[in-house]
Enzyme design. Structure first.
Site, PDB file in Angstrom:
ATOM      1  N   PHE A  25       0.865  -1.283  -0.176  1.00  0.00           N
ATOM      2  CA  PHE A  25       0.156  -0.135  -0.092  1.00  0.00           C
ATOM      3  C   PHE A  25       0.766   1.316  -0.159  1.00  0.00           C
ATOM      4  O   PHE A  25       0.380   2.305  -0.243  1.00  0.00           O
ATOM      5  CB  PHE A  25      -0.950   0.140   1.160  1.00  0.00           C
ATOM      6  CG  PHE A  25      -1.986  -1.016   0.876  1.00  0.00           C
ATOM      7  CD1 PHE A  25      -3.083  -0.609   0.298  1.00  0.00           C
ATOM      8  CD2 PHE A  25      -2.027  -2.176   1.651  1.00  0.00           C
ATOM      9  CE1 PHE A  25      -4.087  -1.644   0.094  1.00  0.00           C
ATOM     10  CE2 PHE A  25      -2.817  -3.011   1.753  1.00  0.00           C
ATOM     11  CZ  PHE A  25      -4.300  -2.830   0.844  1.00  0.00           C
ATOM     12  N   HIS A 166     -14.300  -3.300   8.612  1.00  0.00           N
ATOM     13  CA  HIS A 166     -13.199  -2.391   8.106  1.00  0.00           C
ATOM     14  C   HIS A 166     -12.777  -3.111   6.565  1.00  0.00           C
ATOM     15  O   HIS A 166     -13.110  -4.020   6.399  1.00  0.00           O
ATOM     16  CB  HIS A 166     -11.938  -3.011   8.902  1.00  0.00           C
ATOM     17  CG  HIS A 166     -10.758  -2.153   8.412  1.00  0.00           C
ATOM     18  ND1 HIS A 166      -9.848  -2.826   7.649  1.00  0.00           N
ATOM     19  CD2 HIS A 166     -10.173  -1.010   8.852  1.00  0.00           C
ATOM     20  CE1 HIS A 166      -8.797  -1.863   7.372  1.00  0.00           C
ATOM     21  NE2 HIS A 166      -8.948  -0.708   8.304  1.00  0.00           N
ATOM     22  N   ASP A 289      -7.074   5.992  11.845  1.00  0.00           N
ATOM     23  CA  ASP A 289      -6.608   4.941  10.983  1.00  0.00           C
ATOM     24  C   ASP A 289      -5.083   4.857  10.951  1.00  0.00           C
ATOM     25  O   ASP A 289      -4.376   4.457   9.827  1.00  0.00           O
ATOM     26  CB  ASP A 289      -6.864   5.379   9.418  1.00  0.00           C
ATOM     27  CG  ASP A 289      -7.176   3.804   8.469  1.00  0.00           C
ATOM     28  OD1 ASP A 289      -6.545   2.824   9.274  1.00  0.00           O
ATOM     29  OD2 ASP A 289      -7.769   3.982   7.513  1.00  0.00           O
TER      30      ASP A 289
END
Ligand code: GRE
Ligand code: ZN
Length: 332
Positions: A25, A166, A289
């Site tokens: 990511f 989530h 987050d």
């Protein structure tokens, strides 16, 4: 003025077995930092919290982690290890950390047992599940509205703990819409789309008619649902046809009674105000987050957001304290 005593509900960690799930990511040259942040549940994390008025983080495992382990026995094992790790971190700083359970949804009975263990023995405040689970083989996916979870949901309701839904990415084989446009995957767009549809599946399945006291938490200011809620129930109103889902009431009915939102990864006043208008200030809770987002980005925005101080206190702290039943024994 900076607000102190904030509580964050979408704040992740990793264990060695799940760390690599977060690797794709960020660019390679940022992985050192991200992986170190994920593995740290002590000094570095506490420093971030102290610097930004965050008193408590509710810890949860990274994504997709357990949900992507198609071998059910292995999923059970990894969930257990992650939860034991989180329990240890909470035990060392119970006034700064609490936890949501990772659950092996591949085996509904085992998931139920693990939730009961985490809540009743380890003192966890609920569960956080990363979307659909791969079950038995990589391409077999099961969403949480599946009939196999009926007894699981009864137990969640009985324990009176929230279930945090989530994001995870859709499987490539199920998501041709993103082919050639991989930039849309992850937090850019696909996370929200996947999770919003999953939440609508839960509501439309009649889950909240069967279990009316169940409370679900969505991150990222509701994954786009607040702005869409009117249209979901009112499409082509002149046709006067039934909506076709199994729920007894319009979708918004459950959105206002069974859903809570957090500000995780969505530090935008326009979006907060829209969410406040749709779901109200009693069902929105501050979150970062971490470590995918910075605590200072979340806190600086939230502390200065143009809302009443009463709403700031609710959203920053008291809504979470109430929903998670954070008593004086764990929490000042
Ligand atoms: C998240 O947990 O929300 C997350 C990831 C990976 C990248 C970005 C992100 O799991 O926000
Ligand atoms: Zn997250």
């Amino acid at each position: 003025m900076a607000m102190h005593g904030k509580i964050g509900l979408e704040e992740h960690f990793a264990i060695p077995e799940t760390l690599q799930d977060s690797a794709g990511f960020v660019p390679k040259d940022h992985w050192n930092i991200l992986s170190a942040r994920l593995l740290d549940v002590t000094e570095g994390r506490l420093r971030e919290m102290d610097a930004n008025g965050v008193e408590l983080m509710v810890l949860s495992l990274n994504a997709p982690a357990v949900q992507a382990i198609h071998d059910a026995d292995r999923a059970v094992e990894v969930a257990r290890r992650a939860n034991d790790f989180a329990a240890d971190a909470v035990g060392k700083h119970p006034d700064r950390f609490q936890a949501f359970a990772a659950l092996p949804m591949q085996d509904p009975d085992a998931a139920t047992r693990e939730l009961v263990r985490c809540v009743t023995e380890l003192g966890f405040r609920g569960a956080l599940v990363n979307g659909f689970s791969q079950v038995g083989e990589p391409e077999t996916i099961v969403y949480c509205d599946d009939a196999r979870y009926a007894a699981f949901w009864d137990t969640v309701e009985e324990l009176d703990v929230p279930f945090y839904l989530h994001p995870r990415n859709p499987l490539r084989s199920w998501a041709q819409i993103y082919a050639g446009h991989e930039w849309l995957l992850g937090p850019t767009w696909a996370f929200g789309q996947e999770t919003a549809v999953h939440a609508l599946r839960l509501i439309g399945s009649g889950l909240f008619d069967r279990n009316p006291r169940l409370q679900i938490i969505l991150g990222h200011m509701g994954e786009g649902l607040p702005i869409s809620m009117w249209r979901i129930d009112n499409r082509n109103a002149w046709v006067d046809a039934p909506p076709g889902h199994k729920a007894r009431h319009p979708i918004a009915h459950y959105f206002q009674r069974n859903v809570h939102l957090t500000t995780s990864g969505n530090f935008r006043t326009q979006s907060l105000l829209d969410a406040m208008l749709e779901i109200g200030p009693d069902r929105i809770m501050f979150s970062t987050d971490w470590p995918f987002e910075n605590v200072d980005h979340a806190a600086k925005w939230f502390d200065a957001a143009p809302i009443s101080e009463n709403d700031r206190l609710k959203i920053g702290r008291t809504n979470a304290a109430k929903l998670l039943k954070l008593g004086a024994h764990t929490f000042r």
